[in-house]
Design an enzyme around this catalytic site. Structure first.
Site, PDB file in Angstrom:
ATOM      1  N   TYR A 142       7.991   5.033   0.608  1.00 12.28           N
ATOM      2  CA  TYR A 142       7.007   4.433  -0.295  1.00 12.28           C
ATOM      3  C   TYR A 142       7.098   5.031  -1.700  1.00 12.28           C
ATOM      4  O   TYR A 142       6.822   4.349  -2.687  1.00 12.28           O
ATOM      5  CB  TYR A 142       5.584   4.668   0.229  1.00 12.28           C
ATOM      6  CG  TYR A 142       5.069   3.602   1.149  1.00 12.28           C
ATOM      7  CD1 TYR A 142       5.614   3.429   2.411  1.00 12.28           C
ATOM      8  CD2 TYR A 142       4.016   2.773   0.764  1.00 12.28           C
ATOM      9  CE1 TYR A 142       5.126   2.451   3.262  1.00 12.28           C
ATOM     10  CE2 TYR A 142       3.521   1.803   1.610  1.00 12.28           C
ATOM     11  CZ  TYR A 142       4.077   1.645   2.854  1.00 12.28           C
ATOM     12  OH  TYR A 142       3.587   0.683   3.687  1.00 12.28           O
ATOM     13  N   LYS A 189      12.162   8.579  14.077  1.00  9.19           N
ATOM     14  CA  LYS A 189      13.452   7.959  14.411  1.00  9.19           C
ATOM     15  C   LYS A 189      14.516   9.053  14.259  1.00  9.19           C
ATOM     16  O   LYS A 189      15.479   8.928  13.492  1.00  9.19           O
ATOM     17  CB  LYS A 189      13.694   6.753  13.486  1.00  9.19           C
ATOM     18  CG  LYS A 189      14.921   5.913  13.835  1.00  9.19           C
ATOM     19  CD  LYS A 189      14.769   5.067  15.077  1.00  9.19           C
ATOM     20  CE  LYS A 189      16.072   4.342  15.398  1.00  9.19           C
ATOM     21  NZ  LYS A 189      16.031   3.665  16.714  1.00  9.19           N
ATOM     22  N   ASP A 221      10.962   2.733  17.761  1.00 11.01           N
ATOM     23  CA  ASP A 221      11.211   1.458  18.456  1.00 11.01           C
ATOM     24  C   ASP A 221      10.559   1.464  19.834  1.00 11.01           C
ATOM     25  O   ASP A 221       9.909   0.508  20.253  1.00 11.01           O
ATOM     26  CB  ASP A 221      12.722   1.140  18.525  1.00 11.01           C
ATOM     27  CG  ASP A 221      13.588   2.323  18.919  1.00 11.01           C
ATOM     28  OD1 ASP A 221      13.061   3.457  19.030  1.00 11.01           O
ATOM     29  OD2 ASP A 221      14.799   2.122  19.128  1.00 11.01           O
ATOM     30  N   ASP A 245       2.444   2.286   8.863  1.00  9.57           N
ATOM     31  CA  ASP A 245       1.990   1.009   8.306  1.00  9.57           C
ATOM     32  C   ASP A 245       2.242  -0.101   9.323  1.00  9.57           C
ATOM     33  O   ASP A 245       1.359  -0.903   9.633  1.00  9.57           O
ATOM     34  CB  ASP A 245       2.751   0.725   7.003  1.00  9.57           C
ATOM     35  CG  ASP A 245       2.366  -0.623   6.397  1.00  9.57           C
ATOM     36  OD1 ASP A 245       1.169  -0.920   6.354  1.00  9.57           O
ATOM     37  OD2 ASP A 245       3.280  -1.371   5.998  1.00  9.57           O
ATOM     38  N   ASP A 249      -0.653  -2.111  12.175  1.00  8.60           N
ATOM     39  CA  ASP A 249      -0.903  -3.565  12.197  1.00  8.60           C
ATOM     40  C   ASP A 249      -0.702  -4.070  13.625  1.00  8.60           C
ATOM     41  O   ASP A 249      -1.485  -4.889  14.122  1.00  8.60           O
ATOM     42  CB  ASP A 249       0.066  -4.315  11.261  1.00  8.60           C
ATOM     43  CG  ASP A 249      -0.551  -4.595   9.891  1.00  8.60           C
ATOM     44  OD1 ASP A 249      -1.383  -3.783   9.451  1.00  8.60           O
ATOM     45  OD2 ASP A 249      -0.194  -5.616   9.266  1.00  8.60           O
TER      46      ASP A 249
HETATM   47  C1  IPM Z   1      -1.863  -0.815   4.173  1.00 13.93           C
HETATM   48  C2  IPM Z   1      -1.222  -1.868   3.306  1.00 13.93           C
HETATM   49  C3  IPM Z   1      -0.576  -1.195   2.099  1.00 13.93           C
HETATM   50  C4  IPM Z   1       0.492  -0.245   2.612  1.00 13.93           C
HETATM   51  C5  IPM Z   1       0.005  -2.172   1.060  1.00 13.93           C
HETATM   52  C6  IPM Z   1      -1.015  -3.162   0.593  1.00 13.93           C
HETATM   53  C7  IPM Z   1       0.623  -1.450  -0.099  1.00 13.93           C
HETATM   54  O1  IPM Z   1      -0.321  -2.626   4.028  1.00 13.93           O
HETATM   55  O2  IPM Z   1      -2.735  -0.077   3.662  1.00 13.93           O
HETATM   56  O3  IPM Z   1      -1.527  -0.734   5.338  1.00 13.93           O
HETATM   57  O4  IPM Z   1       1.630  -0.659   2.868  1.00 13.93           O
HETATM   58  O5  IPM Z   1       0.203   0.942   2.732  1.00 13.93           O
HETATM   59 MG    MG Z   2      -0.332  -2.221   6.088  1.00 16.95          MG
END
Ligand code: IPM
Ligand code: MG
Length: 357
Positions: A142, A189, A221, A245, A249
């Site tokens: 990042y 990884k 993975d 990240d 999700d």
């Molecule tokens: C999160 C989001 C952010 C990230 C984006 C919006 C930059 O996806 O907070 O998970 O990747 O950290």
């Molecule tokens: Mg995110």
């Protein structure tokens, strides 16, 4: 207790959902006799439109001076399909994380029993799942050097980690594991990446300071697969910025919806609290967004930044009561939900407020 809270609604549904996180904080202030004062600032696309800068100096100054920050969401479709844009909303979020030293992103996977049937996973796989993610937030690919050659035929993002960056988040994750089920899974990884080999080495060293916590190392993975195969096996999950990240999700599906997941970003100074979801421009301004992630982010603020555990509990209980009474926003409704039980952002927020003791 006296606290200054900065509200940064950000973009898209961030505006709508943050309204309800704030209202919940106001109600807690009234009910428990705390003096919470609020200020507001702009960030992301909203800020680019006004100042040309996704994180204006004024916002950063207000952020640094506040006791805690409640943030909404960031992003705009306009930029998603324009990879050549030099100024992007997300830069604001990344910069504030870096500037405030928010290196630890806590993402609890809070599973309400009422939402077992809202997930795409089978209830018997989900039941009893309780995971706390520690995602490293100020390092990794990042923030590494970015390059693109002149004739646009090559690009690179540098993935890098310093030992101290791994140490400090590992300690935070181990400390948390001690207060929970004493199991920590570090995800990397290391079979391929040098940064992951350093990560694993450091975690192995820190693990020696916590002999009471059971440590497991898992490749990303495999972790992505185990998370949907048997989520119950996880307690605390410690991982790097990019892996965290993606994995969180995925994990949000365990809780039924992205609209349920709150997060706390902490480190050296002011804590930053935000839903994990994005700006969802497709439903913005339509009173459709789920305000619960913002409300649960407010609960994390009360707990983590202010040490107000009872007040935080009052908020999560109010969310549980709302769900128990059958109220749903569209994202957590399913085929069996009666149409009359499906509410908009505002109506859902009002239900939660009414349940706060
Ligand atoms: C999160 C989001 C952010 C990230 C984006 C919006 C930059 O996806 O907070 O998970 O990747 O950290
Ligand atoms: Mg995110």
């Amino acid at each position: 207790m006296k606290k200054n809270i900065l509200i940064i609604p950000g973009d898209g549904i961030g505006q709508e959902v943050t309204t309800w996180g704030k209202k919940v904080l106001e109600k807690i202030g009234e009910n428990y006799g705390h003096e919470f004062s609020f200020d507001e600032a702009i960030m992301g696309h909203t800020a680019i439109e006004v100042t040309g800068n996704p994180l204006p100096d004024e916002t950063l100054a207000k952020a640094k001076a506040s006791d805690a920050i409640l943030f909404g969401a960031i992003g705009h479709i306009k930029y998603d399909n324009d990879p050549s844009a030099k100024v992007r909303p997300e830069q604001g979020l990344l910069k504030i994380r870096k500037e405030l030293g928010l290196y630890a992103n806590l993402r609890p996977i809070l599973l309400f029993d009422e939402l077992l049937d809202a997930s795409s996973l089978k209830p018997e796989i989900l039941q009893g799942t309780d995971i706390l993610f520690f995602r490293e937030l100020t390092g990794d690919v990042y923030f590494g050097e970015k390059n693109r050659n002149e004739d646009n035929t090559f690009a690179s993002d540098l993935m890098n980690y310093h030992r101290y960056e791994v140490e400090r988040i590992a300690r935070k994750a181990y400390d948390a594991a001690r207060t929970r089920n004493k199991r920590l899974c570090s995800v990397d990884k290391a079979n391929v990446l040098e940064t992951s080999r350093l990560w694993r080495e450091v975690v192995q060293e820190i693990a020696k300071e916590y002999p009471d916590v059971e440590t497991e190392h898992m490749f990303i993975d495999n972790a992505a697969m185990q998370l949907v195969k048997n989520p119950k096996k996880f307690d605390v999950v410690l991982t790097a910025n990019l892996f965290g990240d993606i994995l969180t999700d995925e994990a949000s599906q365990i809780a039924g919806s992205m609209g349920m997941l709150a997060s706390a970003s902490v480190g050296d100074g002011t804590g930053f609290f935000e839903p994990i979801h994005g700006s969802a421009h497709d439903i913005a301004g339509q009173n459709k967004a789920n305000p619960l992630a913002s409300i649960l982010s407010a609960a994390l603020m009360l707990d983590i930044s202010f040490g107000l555990q009872e007040e935080a509990k009052a908020v999560t209980n109010a969310v549980a009561e709302t769900l128990k009474a059958g109220w749903r926003t569209g994202d957590i409704a399913n085929a069996h939900t009666e149409a009359s039980k499906v509410l908009g952002t505002q109506e859902m927020g009002e239900k939660v407020l009414a349940f706060i003791k």
